[in-house]
Design a protein around this motif. Structure first.
Motif, PDB file in Angstrom:
ATOM      1  N   LEU A  28       5.952 -86.788 129.545  1.00  0.00           N
ATOM      2  CA  LEU A  28       6.274 -87.518 130.773  1.00  0.00           C
ATOM      3  C   LEU A  28       7.635 -87.204 131.368  1.00  0.00           C
ATOM      4  O   LEU A  28       7.977 -87.746 132.427  1.00  0.00           O
ATOM      5  N   HIS A  29       8.420 -86.315 130.735  1.00  0.00           N
ATOM      6  CA  HIS A  29       9.813 -86.166 131.173  1.00  0.00           C
ATOM      7  C   HIS A  29      10.297 -84.775 130.789  1.00  0.00           C
ATOM      8  O   HIS A  29      10.505 -84.481 129.611  1.00  0.00           O
ATOM      9  N   CYS A  58       4.785 -83.549 133.115  1.00  0.00           N
ATOM     10  CA  CYS A  58       5.481 -84.185 134.230  1.00  0.00           C
ATOM     11  C   CYS A  58       6.813 -83.459 134.406  1.00  0.00           C
ATOM     12  O   CYS A  58       7.673 -83.524 133.519  1.00  0.00           O
ATOM     13  N   THR A  60      10.203 -83.422 136.040  1.00  0.00           N
ATOM     14  CA  THR A  60      11.012 -84.498 136.612  1.00  0.00           C
ATOM     15  C   THR A  60      12.453 -84.028 136.771  1.00  0.00           C
ATOM     16  O   THR A  60      13.366 -84.555 136.143  1.00  0.00           O
ATOM     17  N   LEU A 120       4.366 -93.698 140.870  1.00  0.00           N
ATOM     18  CA  LEU A 120       4.690 -94.633 139.797  1.00  0.00           C
ATOM     19  C   LEU A 120       6.177 -94.637 139.488  1.00  0.00           C
ATOM     20  O   LEU A 120       6.840 -93.592 139.521  1.00  0.00           O
ATOM     21  N   TYR A 122       8.891 -95.012 136.711  1.00  0.00           N
ATOM     22  CA  TYR A 122       9.041 -94.852 135.258  1.00  0.00           C
ATOM     23  C   TYR A 122      10.530 -94.882 134.930  1.00  0.00           C
ATOM     24  O   TYR A 122      11.322 -94.146 135.527  1.00  0.00           O
ATOM     25  N   ASP A 149       6.515 -99.559 136.575  1.00  0.00           N
ATOM     26  CA  ASP A 149       5.165 -99.265 136.087  1.00  0.00           C
ATOM     27  C   ASP A 149       5.152 -98.936 134.605  1.00  0.00           C
ATOM     28  O   ASP A 149       4.181 -99.250 133.905  1.00  0.00           O
ATOM     29  N   ALA A 150       6.208 -98.291 134.098  1.00  0.00           N
ATOM     30  CA  ALA A 150       6.276 -97.934 132.683  1.00  0.00           C
ATOM     31  C   ALA A 150       7.730 -97.686 132.310  1.00  0.00           C
ATOM     32  O   ALA A 150       8.573 -97.402 133.173  1.00  0.00           O
ATOM     33  N   GLU A 152      10.267 -95.720 129.302  1.00  0.00           N
ATOM     34  CA  GLU A 152      10.287 -94.716 128.242  1.00  0.00           C
ATOM     35  C   GLU A 152      10.598 -95.377 126.901  1.00  0.00           C
ATOM     36  O   GLU A 152      11.669 -95.951 126.712  1.00  0.00           O
ATOM     37  N   GLY A 179       6.132 -95.137 127.533  1.00  0.00           N
ATOM     38  CA  GLY A 179       5.810 -93.723 127.578  1.00  0.00           C
ATOM     39  C   GLY A 179       6.729 -92.924 126.680  1.00  0.00           C
ATOM     40  O   GLY A 179       7.621 -93.475 126.030  1.00  0.00           O
ATOM     41  N   MET A 207      -2.240 -95.111 134.834  1.00  0.00           N
ATOM     42  CA  MET A 207      -1.672 -96.367 134.358  1.00  0.00           C
ATOM     43  C   MET A 207      -2.630 -97.106 133.446  1.00  0.00           C
ATOM     44  O   MET A 207      -2.229 -97.689 132.431  1.00  0.00           O
TER      45      MET A 207
END
Length: 237
Positions: A28-29, A58, A60, A120, A122, A149-150, A152, A179, A207
């Motif tokens: 995610l990152h 993802c 980012t 989203l 995060y 939304d989420a 880490e 996440g 999600m």
């Protein structure tokens, strides 16, 4: 998506565990050379994706989406266009972005602009004082207004386990999923942390399945051989 290479499994043993059908590995990152503090080229990123066995990445980059957009259909995995944007109170990540979020906004302004794109919000490395983490009062104010939304819950660059655990704890407290991401700034770090989750289609579906995801990973060892690198210049946008 091919399974991780032997070298990748040696660096990150958790990658050797086979996935159940219908499950995907999602980092995610991550960062590329479009981030001011990363030097990972598209060619290196492609090799790292193959080596890590990631299914979804993802991207980012700091205050930029150009790299993610250019790489969206150029890597051997699915790419989610994201941005780690600096707000007046610390960093937020937007996922599934279509347009860049300008830096220097308040957390609420940034979160609203992310949401206006159907994307989203995060929160990365929420309790790591060595990073540009979002201030806790700002995080809780966003969450109280339904703008998170989420959060880490595992960042591979956060070296103290209790700081990652605090992310998981506050995610539970405010009722959002946790996440995980490598926060990779070099190719070998990619896949050091990720989530195993059911496959998804779009942000809403993402999600729904993230809430049942498994966080996987370990802390990335920053020690690595030095080598000269010549990186093409990029535009921040």
């Amino acid at each position: 998506m091919p399974e991780p290479s032997a070298a990748a499994v040696a660096r990150h043993p958790h990658l050797g565990n086979p996935l159940s059908p219908g499950r995907v590995r999602v980092d995610l990152h991550s960062h590329t050379m479009w981030s001011g503090d990363s030097s990972t080229t598209p060619e290196e990123l492609e090799q790292a994706v193959v080596a890590s066995g990631l299914d979804v990445l993802c991207i980012t980059d700091h205050n930029a989406i150009k790299g993610a957009v250019e790489l969206e259909h150029a890597l051997p995995c699915r790419v989610i266009v994201g941005e780690e944007v600096r707000t007046t109170r610390g960093e937020l990540i937007g996922l599934f972005l279509q347009e860049r979020i300008p830096f220097g906004l308040s957390p609420h302004e940034a979160a609203h602009q992310i949401r206006e794109q159907g994307a989203l919000v995060y929160v990365p490395h929420p309790f790591d004082p060595l990073r540009h983490n979002l201030a806790e009062d700002a995080l809780r104010a966003l969450a109280a207004d339904g703008l998170v939304d989420a959060i880490e819950g595992f960042n591979a660059k956060t070296s103290l386990a209790h700081l990652n655990h605090a992310g998981v704890t506050v995610a539970r407290e405010v009722g959002v999923p946790a996440g995980a991401g490598s926060d990779a700034h070099v190719p070998d770090a990619l896949g050091a942390a990720y989530v195993e989750m059911d496959d998804f289609n779009g942000p809403k579906d993402f999600m729904a399945v993230l809430a049942k995801a498994t966080l996987v990973g370990h802390h990335w060892d920053q020690a690595r051989p030095w080598r000269a690198r010549i990186i093409p210049s990029t535009s921040a946008h």
